[in-house]
Design an enzyme around this catalytic site. Structure first.
Site: not given
Length: 266
Positions: A46, A94
């Site tokens: 991330d 996503n």
């Protein structure tokens, strides 16, 4: 603005040899106890977008640097004896990101499979994609199929790339496959055990993660390996993924080695 660094007290706590002396060089990973290396390390990579934004760059630039970082960390893991590394590349959630970013990520994935993965092929890594392939663009599927086929007999570290992956979807998929077998008379409900579920996951036959690392500072697991990571040791670092170095990886392994794994016991 540079990515956040590990707190000094954490750095000092992580890097002391058994005799109490400070470790001066951790980049070569030689300070780690080779008898306590995790078999399987899972990483939520991330912070790519935030890394780029803080530098005035498009978010895709962060993903591009992050792809290079992934190859570096895979090699570091292999050097210390990690058998499996699972990288969270693209989640089922996503797709909600801006269309331009998603399309750019898909193009980057094709590029990664066609160029950057060749380095890992030569390194002896075996690459497997885990996730729902049917929703991916054909160019991505074709590229990843080629890499999987080219590396399927490689003897080195197993690299699971979680692509269009979601932990809940994986469990639902496994449940559906089991239900279909029950409907066909191949199984009866009383025969369904945790081992049955395990054998229908994307990661069937792979040891569960011992260590789950999340970069970027967020305190959540984001639908990643929900079944498999039930007893994984979790380590969160504020370092954004593009800045996550071999030294940061060594810090994570060092911390893991100091923990007592109880698996629900005392």
């Amino acid at each position: 603005m540079a990515a956040l660094a590990w707190p000094a007290r954490v750095f000092a706590r992580f890097f002391k040899k058994p005799g109490g002396s400070q470790v001066s060089d951790v980049d070569d990973l030689r300070v780690l106890d080779k008898s306590k290396i995790p078999r399987h390390v899972a990483i939520i990579m991330d912070g790519n977008g935030r890394w780029a934004t803080r530098r005035g760059l498009p978010r895709l630039a962060g993903h591009r640097v992050g792809a290079d970082r992934a190859a570096d960390i895979v090699k570091a893991a292999s050097e210390i004896g990690v058998e499996v590394i699972t990288l969270y590349v693209f989640s089922t959630e996503n797709w909600k990101r801006p269309r331009d970013e998603v399309e750019g990520l898909m193009d980057l994935l094709v590029e990664m499979f066609e160029t950057k993965m060749r380095d890992l092929e030569d390194f002896g890594a075996r690459i497997v994609v885990v996730g729902a392939r049917e929703s991916l663009p054909s160019a991505v599927v074709n590229a990843m199929n080629r890499v999987e086929h080219a590396t399927m007999k490689n003897p080195g570290i197993l690299v699971n790339l979680a692509l269009n992956y979601g932990g809940r979807d994986e469990i639902v998929r496994a449940t559906r496959l089991i239900a279909e077998k029950v409907a066909r008379g191949e199984l009866v409900p009383d025969q369904v055990t945790s081992a049955t579920v395990e054998s229908h996951l994307y990661t069937a036959g792979v040891p569960h993660p011992d260590l789950l690392i999340r970069t970027g500072g967020e305190m959540r697991i984001s639908n990643f390996l929900l079944w498999q990571a039930a007893y994984a040791e979790i380590l969160v670092t504020p370092v954004f993924w593009p800045d996550f170095s071999r030294r940061d990886f060594a810090r994570a392994i060092w911390e893991y080695q100091k923990r007592a794994r109880r698996f629900g016991g005392i």
